[in-house]
Design a protein around this motif. Structure first.
Motif, PDB file in Angstrom:
ATOM      1  N   GLY A  92       0.809  -1.207   0.000  1.00  0.00           N
ATOM      2  CA  GLY A  92       0.000   0.000   0.000  1.00  0.00           C
ATOM      3  C   GLY A  92       0.844   1.259   0.000  1.00  0.00           C
ATOM      4  N   TYR A  93       1.928   1.256   0.783  1.00  0.00           N
ATOM      5  CA  TYR A  93       2.817   2.412   0.804  1.00  0.00           C
ATOM      6  C   TYR A  93       3.665   2.484  -0.463  1.00  0.00           C
ATOM      7  N   THR A  94       4.128   1.337  -0.937  1.00  0.00           N
ATOM      8  CA  THR A  94       4.915   1.322  -2.172  1.00  0.00           C
ATOM      9  C   THR A  94       4.115   1.872  -3.341  1.00  0.00           C
ATOM     10  N   LEU A  95       2.858   1.450  -3.458  1.00  0.00           N
ATOM     11  CA  LEU A  95       2.017   1.933  -4.560  1.00  0.00           C
ATOM     12  C   LEU A  95       1.620   3.389  -4.365  1.00  0.00           C
ATOM     13  N   TYR A  96       1.515   3.820  -3.114  1.00  0.00           N
ATOM     14  CA  TYR A  96       1.235   5.237  -2.867  1.00  0.00           C
ATOM     15  C   TYR A  96       2.378   6.104  -3.391  1.00  0.00           C
ATOM     16  N   TYR A  97       3.616   5.760  -3.015  1.00  0.00           N
ATOM     17  CA  TYR A  97       4.763   6.512  -3.522  1.00  0.00           C
ATOM     18  C   TYR A  97       4.869   6.382  -5.035  1.00  0.00           C
ATOM     19  N   ALA A  98       4.627   5.168  -5.552  1.00  0.00           N
ATOM     20  CA  ALA A  98       4.730   4.935  -6.994  1.00  0.00           C
ATOM     21  C   ALA A  98       3.739   5.801  -7.760  1.00  0.00           C
ATOM     22  N   THR A  99       2.558   6.029  -7.192  1.00  0.00           N
ATOM     23  CA  THR A  99       1.563   6.869  -7.857  1.00  0.00           C
ATOM     24  C   THR A  99       2.099   8.277  -8.085  1.00  0.00           C
ATOM     25  N   ASN A 100       2.715   8.847  -7.040  1.00  0.00           N
ATOM     26  CA  ASN A 100       3.342  10.160  -7.201  1.00  0.00           C
ATOM     27  C   ASN A 100       4.376  10.148  -8.313  1.00  0.00           C
ATOM     28  N   PHE A 101       5.211   9.105  -8.318  1.00  0.00           N
ATOM     29  CA  PHE A 101       6.316   9.045  -9.270  1.00  0.00           C
ATOM     30  C   PHE A 101       5.830   8.768 -10.691  1.00  0.00           C
ATOM     31  N   ILE A 102       4.698   8.078 -10.836  1.00  0.00           N
ATOM     32  CA  ILE A 102       4.144   7.864 -12.176  1.00  0.00           C
ATOM     33  C   ILE A 102       3.733   9.201 -12.786  1.00  0.00           C
ATOM     34  N   PHE A 103       3.026  10.009 -12.006  1.00  0.00           N
ATOM     35  CA  PHE A 103       2.590  11.308 -12.524  1.00  0.00           C
ATOM     36  C   PHE A 103       3.781  12.190 -12.894  1.00  0.00           C
ATOM     37  N   THR A 104       4.747  12.310 -11.992  1.00  0.00           N
ATOM     38  CA  THR A 104       5.885  13.188 -12.282  1.00  0.00           C
ATOM     39  C   THR A 104       6.799  12.576 -13.337  1.00  0.00           C
ATOM     40  N   GLY A 105       6.901  11.241 -13.380  1.00  0.00           N
ATOM     41  CA  GLY A 105       7.691  10.592 -14.421  1.00  0.00           C
ATOM     42  C   GLY A 105       7.088  10.806 -15.794  1.00  0.00           C
ATOM     43  N   LEU A 106       5.768  10.691 -15.897  1.00  0.00           N
ATOM     44  CA  LEU A 106       5.093  10.972 -17.167  1.00  0.00           C
ATOM     45  C   LEU A 106       5.275  12.428 -17.572  1.00  0.00           C
ATOM     46  N   ALA A 107       5.225  13.329 -16.589  1.00  0.00           N
ATOM     47  CA  ALA A 107       5.407  14.751 -16.882  1.00  0.00           C
ATOM     48  C   ALA A 107       6.767  15.006 -17.523  1.00  0.00           C
ATOM     49  N   VAL A 108       7.803  14.415 -16.946  1.00  0.00           N
ATOM     50  CA  VAL A 108       9.153  14.584 -17.496  1.00  0.00           C
ATOM     51  C   VAL A 108       9.258  13.895 -18.853  1.00  0.00           C
ATOM     52  N   ALA A 109       8.644  12.710 -18.984  1.00  0.00           N
ATOM     53  CA  ALA A 109       8.758  11.933 -20.220  1.00  0.00           C
ATOM     54  C   ALA A 109       8.144  12.671 -21.405  1.00  0.00           C
ATOM     55  N   VAL A 110       6.974  13.273 -21.210  1.00  0.00           N
ATOM     56  CA  VAL A 110       6.329  14.002 -22.305  1.00  0.00           C
ATOM     57  C   VAL A 110       7.227  15.142 -22.784  1.00  0.00           C
ATOM     58  N   ALA A 111       7.807  15.877 -21.848  1.00  0.00           N
ATOM     59  CA  ALA A 111       8.708  16.968 -22.222  1.00  0.00           C
ATOM     60  C   ALA A 111       9.961  16.432 -22.905  1.00  0.00           C
ATOM     61  N   PHE A 112      10.477  15.302 -22.427  1.00  0.00           N
ATOM     62  CA  PHE A 112      11.658  14.683 -23.038  1.00  0.00           C
ATOM     63  C   PHE A 112      11.443  14.420 -24.519  1.00  0.00           C
ATOM     64  N   HIS A 113      10.259  13.947 -24.867  1.00  0.00           N
ATOM     65  CA  HIS A 113       9.999  13.605 -26.266  1.00  0.00           C
ATOM     66  C   HIS A 113      10.095  14.827 -27.172  1.00  0.00           C
ATOM     67  N   ALA A 114       9.884  16.004 -26.603  1.00  0.00           N
ATOM     68  CA  ALA A 114      10.038  17.248 -27.370  1.00  0.00           C
ATOM     69  C   ALA A 114      11.413  17.880 -27.133  1.00  0.00           C
ATOM     70  N   ARG A 115      12.317  17.103 -26.551  1.00  0.00           N
ATOM     71  CA  ARG A 115      13.668  17.566 -26.227  1.00  0.00           C
ATOM     72  C   ARG A 115      13.626  18.772 -25.289  1.00  0.00           C
ATOM     73  N   LEU A 116      12.704  18.716 -24.351  1.00  0.00           N
ATOM     74  CA  LEU A 116      12.585  19.743 -23.316  1.00  0.00           C
ATOM     75  C   LEU A 116      12.825  19.081 -21.967  1.00  0.00           C
ATOM     76  N   PHE A 117      13.612  19.712 -21.124  1.00  0.00           N
ATOM     77  CA  PHE A 117      13.958  19.152 -19.824  1.00  0.00           C
ATOM     78  C   PHE A 117      13.175  19.910 -18.757  1.00  0.00           C
ATOM     79  N   ASN A 118      11.997  19.408 -18.437  1.00  0.00           N
ATOM     80  CA  ASN A 118      11.139  20.061 -17.444  1.00  0.00           C
ATOM     81  C   ASN A 118      11.570  19.642 -16.040  1.00  0.00           C
ATOM     82  N   ILE A 119      12.307  20.498 -15.352  1.00  0.00           N
ATOM     83  CA  ILE A 119      12.721  20.214 -13.976  1.00  0.00           C
ATOM     84  C   ILE A 119      11.777  20.920 -12.999  1.00  0.00           C
ATOM     85  N   GLY A 120      10.683  21.438 -13.499  1.00  0.00           N
ATOM     86  CA  GLY A 120       9.753  22.181 -12.656  1.00  0.00           C
ATOM     87  C   GLY A 120       8.606  21.368 -12.120  1.00  0.00           C
ATOM     88  N   GLY A 121       8.690  20.035 -12.202  1.00  0.00           N
ATOM     89  CA  GLY A 121       7.592  19.204 -11.710  1.00  0.00           C
ATOM     90  C   GLY A 121       7.265  19.441 -10.248  1.00  0.00           C
TER      91      GLY A 121
END
Length: 362
Positions: free
Chosen positions: A55-84
Protein backbone atom coordinates in the motif's frame (compact mmCIF):
# COMPACT_ATOMS: atom_id res chain seq x y z
CA UNK A 1 29.35 2.64 -32.18
CA UNK A 2 27.38 -0.60 -32.53
CA UNK A 3 23.69 0.00 -31.81
CA UNK A 4 21.80 -2.14 -29.32
CA UNK A 5 18.34 -3.43 -30.26
CA UNK A 6 15.44 -1.58 -28.61
CA UNK A 7 14.69 -4.39 -26.16
CA UNK A 8 18.28 -4.37 -24.90
CA UNK A 9 18.27 -0.61 -24.51
CA UNK A 10 15.00 -0.73 -22.58
CA UNK A 11 15.76 -3.76 -20.38
CA UNK A 12 19.44 -4.66 -20.14
CA UNK A 13 20.91 -1.21 -19.55
CA UNK A 14 18.54 -0.38 -16.64
CA UNK A 15 19.14 -3.83 -15.12
CA UNK A 16 22.93 -3.49 -15.25
CA UNK A 17 22.66 0.07 -13.93
CA UNK A 18 20.66 -1.23 -10.98
CA UNK A 19 23.19 -4.00 -10.34
CA UNK A 20 26.07 -1.53 -10.29
CA UNK A 21 24.14 0.84 -8.02
CA UNK A 22 23.27 -2.06 -5.70
CA UNK A 23 26.90 -3.19 -5.58
CA UNK A 24 28.17 0.23 -4.59
CA UNK A 25 25.33 0.58 -2.07
CA UNK A 26 26.32 -2.76 -0.55
CA UNK A 27 29.86 -1.43 -0.12
CA UNK A 28 28.46 1.64 1.66
CA UNK A 29 26.38 -0.57 3.98
CA UNK A 30 29.44 -2.68 4.75
CA UNK A 31 31.41 0.46 5.52
CA UNK A 32 28.98 1.42 8.31
CA UNK A 33 29.13 -2.07 9.81
CA UNK A 34 25.86 -3.59 8.60
CA UNK A 35 25.14 -6.77 6.66
CA UNK A 36 24.17 -5.91 3.05
CA UNK A 37 22.23 -9.15 2.53
CA UNK A 38 20.22 -8.66 5.72
CA UNK A 39 19.58 -5.03 4.74
CA UNK A 40 18.41 -6.07 1.27
CA UNK A 41 16.10 -8.71 2.74
CA UNK A 42 14.62 -6.18 5.17
CA UNK A 43 14.12 -3.66 2.37
CA UNK A 44 12.31 -6.19 0.17
CA UNK A 45 10.07 -7.34 3.01
CA UNK A 46 9.36 -3.75 4.02
CA UNK A 47 8.44 -2.80 0.45
CA UNK A 48 6.49 -5.81 -0.84
CA UNK A 49 6.26 -8.27 2.04
CA UNK A 50 2.66 -7.47 3.03
CA UNK A 51 -0.40 -5.63 1.76
CA UNK A 52 0.51 -2.82 4.18
CA UNK A 53 3.95 -2.56 2.56
CA UNK A 54 2.45 -2.75 -0.93
CA UNK A 55 0.00 0.00 0.00
CA UNK A 56 2.82 2.41 0.80
CA UNK A 57 4.92 1.32 -2.17
CA UNK A 58 2.02 1.93 -4.56
CA UNK A 59 1.24 5.24 -2.87
CA UNK A 60 4.76 6.51 -3.52
CA UNK A 61 4.73 4.93 -6.99
CA UNK A 62 1.56 6.87 -7.86
CA UNK A 63 3.34 10.16 -7.20
CA UNK A 64 6.32 9.04 -9.27
CA UNK A 65 4.14 7.86 -12.18
CA UNK A 66 2.59 11.31 -12.52
CA UNK A 67 5.88 13.19 -12.28
CA UNK A 68 7.69 10.59 -14.42
CA UNK A 69 5.09 10.97 -17.17
CA UNK A 70 5.41 14.75 -16.88
CA UNK A 71 9.15 14.58 -17.50
CA UNK A 72 8.76 11.93 -20.22
CA UNK A 73 6.33 14.00 -22.30
CA UNK A 74 8.71 16.97 -22.22
CA UNK A 75 11.66 14.68 -23.04
CA UNK A 76 10.00 13.60 -26.27
CA UNK A 77 10.04 17.25 -27.37
CA UNK A 78 13.67 17.57 -26.23
CA UNK A 79 12.59 19.74 -23.32
CA UNK A 80 13.96 19.15 -19.82
CA UNK A 81 11.14 20.06 -17.44
CA UNK A 82 12.72 20.21 -13.98
CA UNK A 83 9.75 22.18 -12.66
CA UNK A 84 7.59 19.20 -11.71
CA UNK A 85 8.07 19.99 -8.03
CA UNK A 86 6.68 23.52 -8.36
CA UNK A 87 3.92 22.42 -10.71
CA UNK A 88 2.85 19.74 -8.21
CA UNK A 89 2.84 22.37 -5.43
CA UNK A 90 0.46 24.55 -7.43
CA UNK A 91 -1.64 21.48 -8.20
CA UNK A 92 -1.87 20.86 -4.46
CA UNK A 93 -3.04 24.42 -3.92
CA UNK A 94 -5.75 23.92 -6.53
CA UNK A 95 -6.92 20.72 -4.84
CA UNK A 96 -7.05 22.46 -1.45
CA UNK A 97 -9.10 25.36 -2.81
CA UNK A 98 -11.57 23.03 -4.52
CA UNK A 99 -11.99 20.82 -1.45
CA UNK A 100 -12.22 23.63 1.11
CA UNK A 101 -14.24 26.28 -0.67
CA UNK A 102 -17.00 24.16 -2.24
CA UNK A 103 -19.39 21.94 -0.21
CA UNK A 104 -19.27 18.72 -2.24
CA UNK A 105 -22.04 16.14 -1.77
CA UNK A 106 -19.87 13.18 -2.88
CA UNK A 107 -16.20 12.38 -3.31
CA UNK A 108 -16.58 11.58 -7.03
CA UNK A 109 -17.62 15.13 -7.91
CA UNK A 110 -14.91 16.59 -5.69
CA UNK A 111 -12.35 14.24 -7.25
CA UNK A 112 -13.25 15.18 -10.83
CA UNK A 113 -13.13 18.92 -10.26
CA UNK A 114 -10.04 18.71 -8.06
CA UNK A 115 -8.23 16.74 -10.76
CA UNK A 116 -9.21 19.28 -13.43
CA UNK A 117 -8.11 22.18 -11.22
CA UNK A 118 -4.82 20.47 -10.33
CA UNK A 119 -4.03 19.91 -14.01
CA UNK A 120 -4.98 23.50 -14.86
CA UNK A 121 -2.79 25.03 -12.14
CA UNK A 122 0.15 22.77 -13.03
CA UNK A 123 -0.24 23.54 -16.74
CA UNK A 124 -0.42 27.29 -16.11
CA UNK A 125 2.74 27.15 -13.99
CA UNK A 126 4.51 25.27 -16.80
CA UNK A 127 3.17 27.61 -19.49
CA UNK A 128 5.24 30.58 -18.35
CA UNK A 129 8.65 28.86 -18.82
CA UNK A 130 7.29 27.42 -22.08
CA UNK A 131 6.48 30.89 -23.43
CA UNK A 132 9.88 32.18 -22.33
CA UNK A 133 11.54 29.27 -24.16
CA UNK A 134 9.45 29.56 -27.32
CA UNK A 135 9.43 33.35 -27.63
CA UNK A 136 12.54 34.60 -25.83
CA UNK A 137 14.91 31.63 -26.04
CA UNK A 138 15.19 31.37 -22.22
CA UNK A 139 16.34 27.85 -21.44
CA UNK A 140 13.52 25.81 -19.93
CA UNK A 141 15.89 24.06 -17.50
CA UNK A 142 16.83 27.34 -15.83
CA UNK A 143 13.34 28.82 -15.77
CA UNK A 144 11.65 25.68 -14.42
CA UNK A 145 14.23 25.41 -11.63
CA UNK A 146 13.62 29.03 -10.66
CA UNK A 147 9.85 28.54 -10.80
CA UNK A 148 10.18 25.74 -8.22
CA UNK A 149 11.49 28.29 -5.72
CA UNK A 150 8.81 30.81 -6.66
CA UNK A 151 6.10 28.17 -6.18
CA UNK A 152 7.53 27.18 -2.78
CA UNK A 153 7.57 30.80 -1.60
CA UNK A 154 4.08 31.47 -2.92
CA UNK A 155 2.68 28.32 -1.30
CA UNK A 156 4.35 29.23 1.99
CA UNK A 157 2.68 32.65 1.93
CA UNK A 158 -0.75 31.24 1.08
CA UNK A 159 -0.60 28.56 3.77
CA UNK A 160 0.65 30.84 6.54
CA UNK A 161 -1.50 33.88 5.76
CA UNK A 162 -4.62 32.62 4.01
CA UNK A 163 -5.36 28.90 4.46
CA UNK A 164 -3.96 28.21 7.94
CA UNK A 165 -6.71 27.95 10.59
CA UNK A 166 -6.53 30.78 13.13
CA UNK A 167 -6.03 28.39 16.06
CA UNK A 168 -3.18 26.46 14.43
CA UNK A 169 0.56 27.12 14.39
CA UNK A 170 1.18 24.46 11.75
CA UNK A 171 1.71 25.90 8.22
CA UNK A 172 -1.02 23.73 6.73
CA UNK A 173 -4.61 24.11 5.62
CA UNK A 174 -7.63 22.85 7.51
CA UNK A 175 -8.52 19.19 7.04
CA UNK A 176 -10.75 18.52 4.05
CA UNK A 177 -14.42 17.55 4.63
CA UNK A 178 -15.31 13.86 4.78
CA UNK A 179 -17.23 14.09 1.51
CA UNK A 180 -13.94 14.75 -0.33
CA UNK A 181 -12.03 11.79 1.13
CA UNK A 182 -10.99 9.31 -1.55
CA UNK A 183 -11.54 5.54 -1.28
CA UNK A 184 -8.36 3.58 -0.57
CA UNK A 185 -7.30 0.37 -2.28
CA UNK A 186 -8.66 -1.40 0.81
CA UNK A 187 -12.11 0.04 0.06
CA UNK A 188 -11.92 -0.77 -3.66
CA UNK A 189 -10.61 -4.31 -3.27
CA UNK A 190 -13.16 -5.04 -0.53
CA UNK A 191 -15.81 -4.82 -3.26
CA UNK A 192 -14.10 -7.84 -4.84
CA UNK A 193 -13.71 -9.62 -1.48
CA UNK A 194 -9.94 -9.15 -1.63
CA UNK A 195 -8.20 -8.39 1.65
CA UNK A 196 -5.90 -5.37 1.71
CA UNK A 197 -4.42 -3.30 4.53
CA UNK A 198 -6.76 -0.57 5.75
CA UNK A 199 -3.86 1.50 7.11
CA UNK A 200 -2.08 1.86 3.76
CA UNK A 201 -2.53 5.22 1.97
CA UNK A 202 -2.73 3.88 -1.62
CA UNK A 203 -6.00 5.07 -3.09
CA UNK A 204 -8.02 5.43 -6.27
CA UNK A 205 -5.41 7.87 -7.63
CA UNK A 206 -3.24 4.85 -8.51
CA UNK A 207 -5.84 3.78 -11.07
CA UNK A 208 -5.92 7.32 -12.46
CA UNK A 209 -2.13 7.20 -12.80
CA UNK A 210 -2.38 3.97 -14.82
CA UNK A 211 -5.06 5.58 -17.01
CA UNK A 212 -2.76 8.56 -17.52
CA UNK A 213 -0.07 6.16 -18.77
CA UNK A 214 -2.44 4.76 -21.39
CA UNK A 215 -3.48 8.25 -22.50
CA UNK A 216 0.12 9.46 -22.74
CA UNK A 217 1.05 6.37 -24.78
CA UNK A 218 -1.86 7.07 -27.13
CA UNK A 219 -0.90 10.74 -27.41
CA UNK A 220 2.78 10.17 -28.16
CA UNK A 221 2.54 7.12 -30.45
CA UNK A 222 -0.96 7.12 -31.92
CA UNK A 223 -1.75 10.76 -32.76
CA UNK A 224 -0.50 13.30 -35.26
CA UNK A 225 0.36 15.67 -32.41
CA UNK A 226 2.48 12.97 -30.80
CA UNK A 227 4.31 12.45 -34.08
CA UNK A 228 5.01 16.17 -34.28
CA UNK A 229 6.33 16.17 -30.70
CA UNK A 230 8.67 13.26 -31.42
CA UNK A 231 9.77 14.72 -34.74
CA UNK A 232 10.58 18.04 -33.09
CA UNK A 233 12.50 16.23 -30.38
CA UNK A 234 14.62 14.31 -32.89
CA UNK A 235 15.39 17.30 -35.11
CA UNK A 236 14.06 20.81 -34.70
CA UNK A 237 15.44 21.81 -38.11
CA UNK A 238 13.80 18.86 -39.83
CA UNK A 239 10.52 19.48 -38.03
CA UNK A 240 10.45 23.11 -39.13
CA UNK A 241 11.24 22.05 -42.69
CA UNK A 242 8.27 19.66 -42.50
CA UNK A 243 5.98 22.50 -41.44
CA UNK A 244 5.80 21.74 -37.71
CA UNK A 245 5.50 24.82 -35.51
CA UNK A 246 8.15 24.91 -32.72
CA UNK A 247 5.95 27.27 -30.67
CA UNK A 248 3.01 24.87 -30.84
CA UNK A 249 5.10 21.82 -29.87
CA UNK A 250 6.88 23.57 -27.01
CA UNK A 251 3.67 25.01 -25.58
CA UNK A 252 1.58 21.84 -25.84
CA UNK A 253 4.36 19.60 -24.53
CA UNK A 254 4.93 21.81 -21.49
CA UNK A 255 1.21 22.26 -20.84
CA UNK A 256 0.68 18.48 -20.85
CA UNK A 257 3.81 17.99 -18.76
CA UNK A 258 2.75 20.58 -16.19
CA UNK A 259 -0.77 19.21 -16.07
CA UNK A 260 0.50 15.71 -15.30
CA UNK A 261 2.78 17.01 -12.55
CA UNK A 262 -0.07 19.00 -11.03
CA UNK A 263 -2.31 15.94 -11.15
CA UNK A 264 -0.03 14.28 -8.59
CA UNK A 265 -1.78 16.35 -5.90
CA UNK A 266 -4.92 14.20 -6.03
CA UNK A 267 -2.83 11.41 -4.51
CA UNK A 268 -0.70 13.08 -1.86
CA UNK A 269 -2.90 16.06 -0.92
CA UNK A 270 -6.45 14.79 -1.45
CA UNK A 271 -5.88 11.06 -1.08
CA UNK A 272 -3.33 10.75 1.74
CA UNK A 273 -2.87 13.92 3.82
CA UNK A 274 -6.44 15.17 3.26
CA UNK A 275 -5.10 18.68 3.75
CA UNK A 276 -2.43 20.85 2.12
CA UNK A 277 0.93 20.93 3.90
CA UNK A 278 4.07 22.89 3.18
CA UNK A 279 6.18 19.94 1.98
CA UNK A 280 3.44 17.86 0.40
CA UNK A 281 5.45 16.97 -2.71
CA UNK A 282 8.37 15.44 -0.74
CA UNK A 283 10.73 15.72 -3.71
CA UNK A 284 8.56 13.63 -6.05
CA UNK A 285 9.01 16.18 -8.82
CA UNK A 286 12.75 15.54 -8.89
CA UNK A 287 12.38 11.74 -8.54
CA UNK A 288 10.23 11.91 -11.68
CA UNK A 289 13.36 12.80 -13.65
CA UNK A 290 15.03 9.55 -12.59
CA UNK A 291 11.82 7.60 -13.26
CA UNK A 292 11.57 8.99 -16.80
CA UNK A 293 15.25 8.27 -17.48
CA UNK A 294 15.01 4.72 -16.21
CA UNK A 295 11.70 4.11 -17.99
CA UNK A 296 13.20 5.41 -21.26
CA UNK A 297 10.36 7.97 -21.44
CA UNK A 298 7.87 5.19 -22.24
CA UNK A 299 4.72 5.02 -20.08
CA UNK A 300 5.13 1.29 -19.41
CA UNK A 301 8.74 1.81 -18.40
CA UNK A 302 7.69 4.76 -16.23
CA UNK A 303 5.27 2.51 -14.31
CA UNK A 304 7.96 -0.10 -13.63
CA UNK A 305 10.53 2.52 -12.63
CA UNK A 306 8.00 4.29 -10.40
CA UNK A 307 7.19 1.04 -8.58
CA UNK A 308 10.92 0.43 -8.10
CA UNK A 309 11.48 3.88 -6.62
CA UNK A 310 8.33 3.50 -4.53
CA UNK A 311 9.77 0.26 -3.16
CA UNK A 312 13.06 2.04 -2.42
CA UNK A 313 11.21 4.74 -0.51
CA UNK A 314 9.09 2.33 1.54
CA UNK A 315 11.89 -0.22 2.02
CA UNK A 316 14.24 2.58 3.05
CA UNK A 317 11.81 3.72 5.73
CA UNK A 318 11.70 0.18 7.17
CA UNK A 319 15.49 -0.04 6.96
CA UNK A 320 15.93 3.17 8.94
CA UNK A 321 13.36 2.01 11.51
CA UNK A 322 14.88 -1.39 12.32
CA UNK A 323 18.61 -0.90 11.71
CA UNK A 324 21.26 1.74 12.30
CA UNK A 325 21.36 2.44 8.55
CA UNK A 326 20.21 6.05 8.00
CA UNK A 327 17.32 6.71 5.64
CA UNK A 328 19.59 9.06 3.71
CA UNK A 329 21.33 5.98 2.33
CA UNK A 330 18.26 5.42 0.16
CA UNK A 331 18.89 8.84 -1.35
CA UNK A 332 22.44 7.64 -2.09
CA UNK A 333 21.05 4.54 -3.83
CA UNK A 334 18.66 6.68 -5.88
CA UNK A 335 21.52 9.00 -6.78
CA UNK A 336 23.63 6.04 -7.92
CA UNK A 337 20.77 4.75 -10.09
CA UNK A 338 20.41 8.20 -11.66
CA UNK A 339 24.18 8.44 -12.10
CA UNK A 340 24.49 5.15 -13.98
CA UNK A 341 21.30 5.53 -16.04
CA UNK A 342 21.90 9.19 -16.89
CA UNK A 343 25.44 10.50 -16.70
CA UNK A 344 27.24 7.16 -17.10
CA UNK A 345 24.84 5.57 -19.55
CA UNK A 346 27.54 5.01 -22.17
CA UNK A 347 29.78 3.28 -19.62
CA UNK A 348 27.25 0.44 -19.61
CA UNK A 349 25.98 0.80 -23.16
CA UNK A 350 29.35 0.51 -24.92
CA UNK A 351 30.47 -2.83 -23.37
CA UNK A 352 27.00 -4.30 -23.94
CA UNK A 353 27.06 -3.10 -27.54
CA UNK A 354 30.45 -4.76 -28.12
CA UNK A 355 29.24 -8.02 -26.53
CA UNK A 356 26.06 -7.93 -28.61
CA UNK A 357 28.06 -7.28 -31.77
CA UNK A 358 30.43 -10.16 -30.99
CA UNK A 359 27.57 -12.60 -30.46
CA UNK A 360 25.78 -11.37 -33.56
CA UNK A 361 28.78 -11.97 -35.81
CA UNK A 362 29.96 -15.19 -34.21
Amino acid sequence: MQQLPPWADAILIPIFSLLLAASLSACAILAIGENPMAAARLMVEGAVGSTYAWGYTLYYATNFIFTGLAVAVAFHARLFNIGGEGQAMLGGLAVALICLLIPWPHWILAFIFAAIAAMAFGAIWAAIPAILQAKRGSHVVITTILFNFIAAGFLNYVLVNLLRPASSMDPASARFPETTQLPTLHDLLALLNISFSKAAPANVSFLVALLACVLVWHLIWRTRLGYEIRAFGHSETGAVYAGISPFKVIMISMLVSGGLAGLMAINNVMGEAERLTLNATEGAGFIGIAVALMGRSHPFGVVLAAILFGALYQGGAELALWTSIPRELIIVIQALVILFIGALDNMIRMPLAHIYSAFRHS
